[in-house]
Design an enzyme around this catalytic site. Structure first.
Site, PDB file in Angstrom:
ATOM      1  NE  ARG A  84       4.461   1.429   5.261  1.00 28.03           N
ATOM      2  CZ  ARG A  84       4.080   1.358   4.005  1.00 28.03           C
ATOM      3  NH1 ARG A  84       4.301   0.285   3.289  1.00 28.03           N
ATOM      4  NH2 ARG A  84       3.479   2.371   3.434  1.00 28.03           N
ATOM      5  NE  ARG A  93       7.079   4.976   3.457  1.00 27.23           N
ATOM      6  CZ  ARG A  93       5.971   4.717   2.767  1.00 27.23           C
ATOM      7  NH1 ARG A  93       5.889   3.656   2.021  1.00 27.23           N
ATOM      8  NH2 ARG A  93       4.978   5.557   2.808  1.00 27.23           N
ATOM      9  CG  ASP A  96       7.089   0.970   0.461  1.00 28.29           C
ATOM     10  OD1 ASP A  96       6.045   0.281   0.471  1.00 28.29           O
ATOM     11  OD2 ASP A  96       7.269   1.906  -0.328  1.00 28.29           O
ATOM     12  CG  ASP A  98       6.291  -0.277  -3.730  1.00 24.94           C
ATOM     13  OD1 ASP A  98       5.361  -0.547  -2.942  1.00 24.94           O
ATOM     14  OD2 ASP A  98       6.783   0.860  -3.830  1.00 24.94           O
TER      15      ASP A  98
HETATM   16  N1  LIG Z   1       2.688  -3.344  -7.535  1.00 29.86           N
HETATM   17  C1  LIG Z   1       2.345  -3.023  -6.274  1.00 29.86           C
HETATM   18  N2  LIG Z   1       3.178  -3.300  -5.239  1.00 29.86           N
HETATM   19  C2  LIG Z   1       2.834  -2.968  -3.974  1.00 29.86           C
HETATM   20  N3  LIG Z   1       1.670  -2.362  -3.628  1.00 29.86           N
HETATM   21  C3  LIG Z   1       0.806  -2.079  -4.624  1.00 29.86           C
HETATM   22  C4  LIG Z   1       1.101  -2.390  -5.980  1.00 29.86           C
HETATM   23  N4  LIG Z   1       0.060  -1.991  -6.748  1.00 29.86           N
HETATM   24  C5  LIG Z   1      -0.837  -1.460  -5.929  1.00 29.86           C
HETATM   25  N5  LIG Z   1      -0.417  -1.502  -4.651  1.00 29.86           N
HETATM   26  C6  LIG Z   1      -1.218  -0.984  -3.536  1.00 29.86           C
HETATM   27  O1  LIG Z   1      -0.664   0.187  -3.029  1.00 29.86           O
HETATM   28  C7  LIG Z   1      -1.209   0.315  -1.740  1.00 29.86           C
HETATM   29  C8  LIG Z   1      -0.548   1.446  -0.999  1.00 29.86           C
HETATM   30  O2  LIG Z   1       0.768   1.129  -0.788  1.00 29.86           O
HETATM   31  P1  LIG Z   1       1.628   1.937   0.214  1.00 29.86           P
HETATM   32  O3  LIG Z   1       0.849   2.334   1.412  1.00 29.86           O
HETATM   33  O4  LIG Z   1       2.872   1.108   0.409  1.00 29.86           O
HETATM   34  O5  LIG Z   1       1.925   3.254  -0.643  1.00 29.86           O
HETATM   35  P2  LIG Z   1       3.219   4.061  -0.587  1.00 29.86           P
HETATM   36  O6  LIG Z   1       4.374   3.110  -0.535  1.00 29.86           O
HETATM   37  O7  LIG Z   1       3.090   5.087   0.482  1.00 29.86           O
HETATM   38  O8  LIG Z   1       3.236   4.812  -1.969  1.00 29.86           O
HETATM   39  P3  LIG Z   1       3.590   4.218  -3.384  1.00 29.86           P
HETATM   40  O9  LIG Z   1       2.480   3.258  -3.720  1.00 29.86           O
HETATM   41  O10 LIG Z   1       3.613   5.443  -4.236  1.00 29.86           O
HETATM   42  O11 LIG Z   1       4.931   3.535  -3.300  1.00 29.86           O
HETATM   43  C9  LIG Z   1      -1.048  -1.060  -1.152  1.00 29.86           C
HETATM   44  O12 LIG Z   1      -1.946  -1.321  -0.119  1.00 29.86           O
HETATM   45  C10 LIG Z   1      -1.349  -1.939  -2.362  1.00 29.86           C
HETATM   46  O13 LIG Z   1      -2.673  -2.441  -2.336  1.00 29.86           O
HETATM   47  N1  LIG Z   2      13.841   8.296  -1.723  1.00 30.58           N
HETATM   48  C1  LIG Z   2      12.659   7.714  -1.523  1.00 30.58           C
HETATM   49  N2  LIG Z   2      11.556   8.474  -1.425  1.00 30.58           N
HETATM   50  C2  LIG Z   2      10.351   7.872  -1.238  1.00 30.58           C
HETATM   51  C3  LIG Z   2      10.255   6.464  -1.125  1.00 30.58           C
HETATM   52  C4  LIG Z   2      11.434   5.704  -1.216  1.00 30.58           C
HETATM   53  O1  LIG Z   2      11.409   4.438  -1.133  1.00 30.58           O
HETATM   54  N3  LIG Z   2      12.617   6.355  -1.424  1.00 30.58           N
HETATM   55  N4  LIG Z   2       9.048   5.882  -0.970  1.00 30.58           N
HETATM   56  C5  LIG Z   2       7.945   6.609  -0.935  1.00 30.58           C
HETATM   57  C6  LIG Z   2       6.620   5.961  -0.855  1.00 30.58           C
HETATM   58  O2  LIG Z   2       6.570   4.786  -1.498  1.00 30.58           O
HETATM   59  C7  LIG Z   2       7.965   8.065  -0.994  1.00 30.58           C
HETATM   60  N5  LIG Z   2       9.257   8.622  -1.158  1.00 30.58           N
END
Ligand SMILES: Nc1ncnc2c1ncn2[C@@H]1O[C@H](COP(=O)(O)OP(=O)(O)OP(=O)(O)O)[C@@H](O)[C@H]1O
Ligand SMILES: Nc1nc2c(c(=O)[nH]1)N=C(CO)CN2
Length: 175
Positions: A84, A93, A96, A98
């Site tokens: 990543r 990416r 990912d 979450d």
């Molecule tokens: N519930 C969670 N799960 C995963 N990451 C989290 C969570 N809450 C906060 N974070 C934080 O979010 C930060 C940024 O995550 P990341 O770079 O994956 O963002 P993203 O995937 O681009 O956007 P998004 O957070 O909108 O999905 C991580 O380093 C982490 O510290």
């Molecule tokens: N359809 C889709 N769009 C995104 C996604 C994803 O997982 N699916 N993740 C993002 C950043 O977390 C931003 N945009």
């Protein structure tokens, strides 16, 4: 003690299904984590930063003896392991992960926020989540998930890519 967590997976670079499968395998092999169920795999139009390829998205339910923070460490390690790179905000990416929910807890630290703060804005998360648990309650959200999904614009870009059929999570990845 057994805790229940929901994790959203996404990939839009390289062999997307390979990354999803590998993440689930590594999680399942991890001491103290057991993958209990998974959604179908959905192909979804990119949200946020739109100049990128379509994603594969899915949600899994795990039970775990790990704390939310320990589980987060594991998901971060798995993201790292599968290459990543964070270059563009909301950009492409390989993998990912979450953490959406951890029991019914509310967690707010700099690193980790649960429920995931953007989950209710994302049909690509809520549709697979609802598929695996249609009775799920999200802390502080009283509106039914189906009503929330109904008004999310990105729902039009969420299509089943590989239908889940049966209980075996890994069967999803066999052709
Ligand atoms: N519930 C969670 N799960 C995963 N990451 C989290 C969570 N809450 C906060 N974070 C934080 O979010 C930060 C940024 O995550 P990341 O770079 O994956 O963002 P993203 O995937 O681009 O956007 P998004 O957070 O909108 O999905 C991580 O380093 C982490 O510290
Ligand atoms: N359809 C889709 N769009 C995104 C996604 C994803 O997982 N699916 N993740 C993002 C950043 O977390 C931003 N945009």
């Amino acid at each position: 003690m057994e805790n229940i967590a929901y994790i959203a997976l996404g990939s839009n670079l390289g062999d997307r299904a390979y990354y999803l499968r590998s993440a689930i395998e590594v999680l399942h092999r991890y001491e103290g984590i057991s993958v209990k169920s998974s959604s179908s795999i959905y192909e979804t139009d990119p949200v946020g930063y739109v100049h990128q390829d379509k994603f594969l998205n899915m949600v899994i339910e795990v039970t775990t003896t790990l704390s939310s923070f320990a589980l987060f460490d594991v998901t971060q390690q798995i993201e790292q392991r599968f290459g990543r790179k964070r270059e563009i905000k909301w950009g492409p990416r390989t993998l990912d992960l979450d953490i959406l929910l951890y029991n019914h807890e509310n967690i707010e630290t700099e690193q980790l926020v649960i429920p995931h703060p953007r989950m209710t804005e994302r049909a690509f998360v809520l549709i697979p989540l609802l598929e695996i648990n249609s009775h799920l309650a999200i802390p502080n959200i009283s509106e039914p998930l189906t009503d929330i999904i109904d008004r999310l614009p990105d729902k039009e870009g969420v299509r089943v890519w590989k239908q889940k059929d049966g209980e075996d999570v890994f069967a999803l990845f066999e052709s």
